[in-house]
Design an enzyme around this catalytic site. Structure first.
Site, PDB file in Angstrom:
ATOM      1  N   LYS A   1     -17.134   6.769 -37.530  1.00 49.13           N
ATOM      2  CA  LYS A   1     -17.566   7.166 -38.870  1.00 49.13           C
ATOM      3  C   LYS A   1     -16.682   6.451 -39.886  1.00 49.13           C
ATOM      4  O   LYS A   1     -15.469   6.697 -39.960  1.00 49.13           O
ATOM      5  CB  LYS A   1     -17.464   8.677 -39.015  1.00 49.13           C
ATOM      6  CG  LYS A   1     -17.789   9.207 -40.411  1.00 49.13           C
ATOM      7  CD  LYS A   1     -17.600  10.721 -40.427  1.00 49.13           C
ATOM      8  CE  LYS A   1     -17.790  11.299 -41.810  1.00 49.13           C
ATOM      9  NZ  LYS A   1     -17.534  12.757 -41.822  1.00 49.13           N
TER      10      LYS A   1
ATOM     11  N   ASP B   1     -20.500  23.563 -42.801  1.00 49.17           N
ATOM     12  CA  ASP B   1     -21.681  22.699 -42.878  1.00 49.17           C
ATOM     13  C   ASP B   1     -22.469  22.744 -41.570  1.00 49.17           C
ATOM     14  O   ASP B   1     -22.845  21.715 -41.010  1.00 49.17           O
ATOM     15  CB  ASP B   1     -21.276  21.265 -43.202  1.00 49.17           C
ATOM     16  CG  ASP B   1     -22.428  20.469 -43.825  1.00 49.17           C
ATOM     17  OD1 ASP B   1     -23.352  21.098 -44.392  1.00 49.17           O
ATOM     18  OD2 ASP B   1     -22.415  19.238 -43.738  1.00 49.17           O
TER      19      ASP B   1
ATOM     20  N   GLY C   1     -24.889   8.627 -44.699  1.00 41.00           N
ATOM     21  CA  GLY C   1     -25.096   9.755 -45.599  1.00 41.00           C
ATOM     22  C   GLY C   1     -24.158   9.635 -46.771  1.00 41.00           C
ATOM     23  O   GLY C   1     -23.599   8.580 -47.058  1.00 41.00           O
ATOM     24  N   GLY C   2     -23.961  10.757 -47.466  1.00 45.27           N
ATOM     25  CA  GLY C   2     -23.139  10.736 -48.661  1.00 45.27           C
ATOM     26  C   GLY C   2     -21.688  10.404 -48.390  1.00 45.27           C
ATOM     27  O   GLY C   2     -20.959  10.000 -49.288  1.00 45.27           O
ATOM     28  N   PHE C   3     -21.239  10.585 -47.134  1.00 48.71           N
ATOM     29  CA  PHE C   3     -19.843  10.350 -46.829  1.00 48.71           C
ATOM     30  C   PHE C   3     -19.597   9.003 -46.163  1.00 48.71           C
ATOM     31  O   PHE C   3     -18.478   8.695 -45.794  1.00 48.71           O
ATOM     32  CB  PHE C   3     -19.300  11.457 -45.906  1.00 48.71           C
ATOM     33  CG  PHE C   3     -19.086  12.755 -46.613  1.00 48.71           C
ATOM     34  CD1 PHE C   3     -19.139  12.827 -47.993  1.00 48.71           C
ATOM     35  CD2 PHE C   3     -18.818  13.897 -45.899  1.00 48.71           C
ATOM     36  CE1 PHE C   3     -18.933  14.018 -48.645  1.00 48.71           C
ATOM     37  CE2 PHE C   3     -18.611  15.106 -46.550  1.00 48.71           C
ATOM     38  CZ  PHE C   3     -18.672  15.168 -47.927  1.00 48.71           C
ATOM     39  N   GLY C   4     -20.588   8.197 -45.954  1.00 47.04           N
ATOM     40  CA  GLY C   4     -20.366   6.898 -45.357  1.00 47.04           C
ATOM     41  C   GLY C   4     -21.324   6.611 -44.228  1.00 47.04           C
ATOM     42  O   GLY C   4     -22.369   7.239 -44.101  1.00 47.04           O
ATOM     43  N   LYS C   5     -20.959   5.646 -43.394  1.00 41.71           N
ATOM     44  CA  LYS C   5     -21.813   5.186 -42.312  1.00 41.71           C
ATOM     45  C   LYS C   5     -21.182   5.492 -40.953  1.00 41.71           C
ATOM     46  O   LYS C   5     -19.965   5.571 -40.824  1.00 41.71           O
ATOM     47  CB  LYS C   5     -22.051   3.677 -42.437  1.00 41.71           C
ATOM     48  CG  LYS C   5     -22.769   3.276 -43.731  1.00 41.71           C
ATOM     49  CD  LYS C   5     -22.980   1.767 -43.797  1.00 41.71           C
ATOM     50  CE  LYS C   5     -23.738   1.378 -45.073  1.00 41.71           C
ATOM     51  NZ  LYS C   5     -23.946  -0.090 -45.159  1.00 41.71           N
TER      52      LYS C   5
ATOM     53  N   LEU D   1     -25.636   3.831 -36.590  1.00 42.25           N
ATOM     54  CA  LEU D   1     -26.309   5.010 -36.048  1.00 42.25           C
ATOM     55  C   LEU D   1     -26.913   5.879 -37.150  1.00 42.25           C
ATOM     56  O   LEU D   1     -27.899   6.566 -36.934  1.00 42.25           O
ATOM     57  CB  LEU D   1     -25.323   5.855 -35.235  1.00 42.25           C
ATOM     58  CG  LEU D   1     -24.766   5.231 -33.956  1.00 42.25           C
ATOM     59  CD1 LEU D   1     -23.694   6.124 -33.362  1.00 42.25           C
ATOM     60  CD2 LEU D   1     -25.870   4.983 -32.943  1.00 42.25           C
ATOM     61  N   GLY D   2     -26.302   5.861 -38.326  1.00 44.74           N
ATOM     62  CA  GLY D   2     -26.792   6.668 -39.428  1.00 44.74           C
ATOM     63  C   GLY D   2     -25.863   6.555 -40.609  1.00 44.74           C
ATOM     64  O   GLY D   2     -24.792   5.946 -40.546  1.00 44.74           O
TER      65      GLY D   2
END
Length: 695
Positions: A373, A474, A353-357, A350-351
């Site tokens: 996540k 955030d 970023g810096g913290f994983g998939k 789905l997406g």
């Protein structure tokens, strides 16, 4: 004569139900064996074992089981509609998969049907579902024996008895205990894996319901719960009576050993010694017996096979460490999530970023869609933030928060399981250049304003209405997800900070996203509810204008969104900031309120920002002229020193830069920003907002 006849008929109607219908029954164990029995109706995973014990659930996660007396019983007087007295005694046991963690519970229930169609497992105990909870039309009465504390329904602990009327939020509840003849109250553990006897007695004349429990055959002299209630409006004339049990992310095997029921009388207590015995836990033999063969080759093969098997089992074992037991009963197995995401294949992505998939998944048993996540091994988030995320969001319940369903850890693999939001994140609907932009990406003003109200409500809950203060840290458009009805839900609590109310949060680590960071964070490094308010202000202006907080492709005077809006607001041209894609179709007063709120929240001086309670009030009821005008930002806000950001990326794919990771915060020093690909140009921090010296 007529009066005497009327009195006689009324008396006859009162007496006949008890005489003509089945007024009681008794089960000392259950006959039949297997999934079917002639003397009791079963559905779900409930079945009768050959020993005569009725097993409502097993060690499978998120399943339910029902067992009902097969015939309807008459619970009310046909003449005046008054509920009859009734009494029941039953013996049950809950044997959890893990010694201290139950999942979920068992309930004695009176309901219009035996099937309880649409009922869900887990916290719903196989009785109701999310849309039915609290509906008067349910006509469901239950006494729950719950082994999980569910904050959604206000459970008092993870070992309680509750009286439920058309709801899973109990009308009355108490920690499980029994009273001795000496008057002493003795605690009793539902998760202990031993037989417990319970009595439920309803006095139809006095309109009082008593619930009593004990580990013994004799009934204690004093009930655990005594609750005044008239069941006449709740019960139909004829109802089914029985039991329901369910399992959640963790499971318990729920057994029913015996059951007595009496209408208009007192049910006889069960002699526990005469009931079927609970199955003994199977002893697992982990030793390998190596048969000595005639040749040394056979022995060698056996040893190799055993070694490979042990290595495989150890490598793939789900090891539960002590800290995981403190985070609540929400643990998935790694294999379950691997199957749900089809092996974490890229097609389900789905997406990232810096913290994983983040992967889309479908849970094997319930077929529910979830978002998984998976935190990468290289992630800076690590185990501490992972535990913080579980601790902060796992117990939160709000309609505008993305619900954390559970987690999993297998050595270095850290996984969080959330509700799946089919419409993705808000930023993909606001910005024309967003990747994977939906074809129907234009949000109407009504949808936008509803999203803002929802997120404001969620932040108010986090800051003031939950038992702790949760600072999200955030808040941004890409962390606001949209459900099937386009309602906004705040998610991604990876940076959330949990504090006691009234505490002074202290940290020296700046985390967040460029464009949403409150000015004071670069000086103090201390996140507060006011810094969340600042970030929400940026989101409000994004939603109104359809632009990012920092728009590197814009003209220099429009580079920083809040500065541009301030300028047009001050000159009375605030309608020029409204997203032109709306084509003028918006409610003028609501837009004016939103702009005022966005500017108030974005003020560089934290004391001049409103609280989320004020923000929610403005968005939910204020008119354009009733909401106060935002205080003008000072020309030179005292104490604000320029801070260089060396790694500003003017070209980026989402609504934000990646998260900051700065451990040394000093005036005038660089604050590193983790960024993706793209050209790098300097950005300086000045008062009152971000301004670019050049791009």
């Amino acid at each position: 004569m007529a009066k005497n006849l009327t009195f006689f008929l009324a008396l006859l109607s009162f007496l006949l139900p008890a005489a003509s219908q089945q007024d009681g029954f008794s089960y000392s164990g259950f006959s039949g064996g297997g999934a079917n029995s002639s003397n009791i109706s079963l559905n779900g995973v409930a079945e009768i074992e050959h020993s005569g014990i009725l097993r409502l659930t097993n060690e499978t996660s998120r399943l339910l089981g029902h067992a009902f007396y097969p015939d309807r019983l008459q619970f009310k007087n046909a003449t005046d509609g008054a509920a009859f007295s009734f009494s029941t005694a039953f013996a049950f046991a809950a044997v959890p998969e893990y010694a201290t963690l139950g999942g979920h519970g068992l309930a004695f229930v009176i309901a219009p049907s035996k099937e309880l169609e649409g009922a869900l497992p887990s916290q719903y105990l196989g009785l109701l579902n999310a849309s039915d909870v609290g509906n008067f039309s349910n006509h469901v009465f239950a006494v729950e024996f719950d082994t999980v504390q569910d904050f959604e329904f206000g459970d008092i602990n993870d070992n309680h008895v509750g009286i439920d009327i058309n709801n899973l939020a109990s009308n009355a509840s108490a920690a499980v205990a029994y009273f001795g003849y000496d008057g002493k109250k003795n605690e009793l553990n539902l998760k202990g894996g031993h037989t417990i006897q319970a009595w439920v007695d309803y006095d139809g004349v006095g309109k009082v319901l008593n619930v009593t429990v004990s580990p013994f055959s004799s009934k204690p002299p004093r009930p655990l719960l005594s609750f005044p209630v008239d069941l006449s409006p709740i019960l139909h004339l004829q109802m089914f009576v029985g039991f329901s049990a369910s399992t959640g992310l963790l499971s318990s095997t729920h057994y029913l050993l015996g059951w007595n029921f009496k209408m208009n009388g007192i049910a006889q207590s069960l002699d526990l010694s005469s009931l079927p015995s609970l199955p003994q836990p199977q002893k697992k033999d982990h030793t390998f017996v190596i048969a000595v063969s005639a040749t040394s080759v056979a022995v060698l093969i056996a040893v190799i096979v055993a070694a490979v098997y042990l290595f495989y089992k150890i490598k793939n074992a789900d090891i539960i460490e002590p800290w995981e037991l403190e985070c609540g009963p929400h643990r998935f197995s790694y294999g379950e999530l691997k199957r749900a995401t089809k092996g974490f294949r890229d097609r389900e992505l789905l997406g990232f970023g810096g913290f994983g998939k983040v992967y889309k998944g479908t849970l094997p048993d319930s077929r529910a869609e979830v978002a998984v996540k998976r935190v990468s091994h290289e992630s800076r988030q690590g185990i501490r933030e992972f535990v913080a995320e579980i601790g902060s969001i796992g117990q939160l319940r709000h309609r505008n928060l993305v619900q954390l369903q559970g987690w999993c850890r297998r050595r270095g693999d850290l996984l969080l399981v959330y509700d799946y939001m089919p419409n993705g994140s808000l930023d993909k609907f606001l910005f024309l250049d967003s990747e994977n932009q939906p074809s129907n990406s234009l949000l109407s003003w009504d949808q936008r304003f509803r999203i803002l109200r929802g997120v404001a409500s969620a932040l108010l809950y986090l800051h003031e209405e939950w038992e702790h203060v949760v600072i999200h840290r955030d808040v941004k458009a890409s962390n606001i997800l949209l459900d099937a009805d386009m309602n906004g839900r705040l998610g991604d609590f990876g940076l959330a900070k949990l504090y006691e109310h009234g505490a002074n949060p202290s940290t020296t680590r700046v985390v967040g996203t460029l464009g949403y960071l409150a000015p004071e964070l670069t000086r103090t490094g201390r996140p507060t509810s006011s810094s969340d308010v600042f970030a929400f202000g940026a989101v409000v202006l994004e939603v109104v204008c359809g632009r990012r907080p920092i728009e590197p492709r814009a003209m220099p005077e429009e580079l920083v969104l809040v500065d541009w809006v301030w300028e047009l607001w001050s000159s009375g041209r605030w309608t020029d900031v409204v997203d032109p894609r709306l084509g003028g179709y918006y409610v003028r007063e609501e837009v004016k309120v939103a702009i005022k709120v966005g500017l108030m929240c974005s003020h560089p001086a934290a004391p001049l920002r409103p609280s989320m309670r004020e923000v929610a009030r403005y968005l939910n009821g204020g008119k354009g002229e009733e909401v106060p005008d935002p205080p003008s930002p000072p020309v030179d806000f005292e104490g604000m020193s320029p801070v260089g950001f060396d790694a500003f990326v003017p070209s980026y794919p989402s609504s934000s830069f990646d998260k900051l990771s700065a451990c040394s915060i000093t005036s005038g020093r660089d604050v590193p920003v983790s960024a993706g690909s793209g050209k790098v140009g300097p950005l300086v921090y000045s008062t009152p907002h971000f301004r670019a010296s050049h791009v």
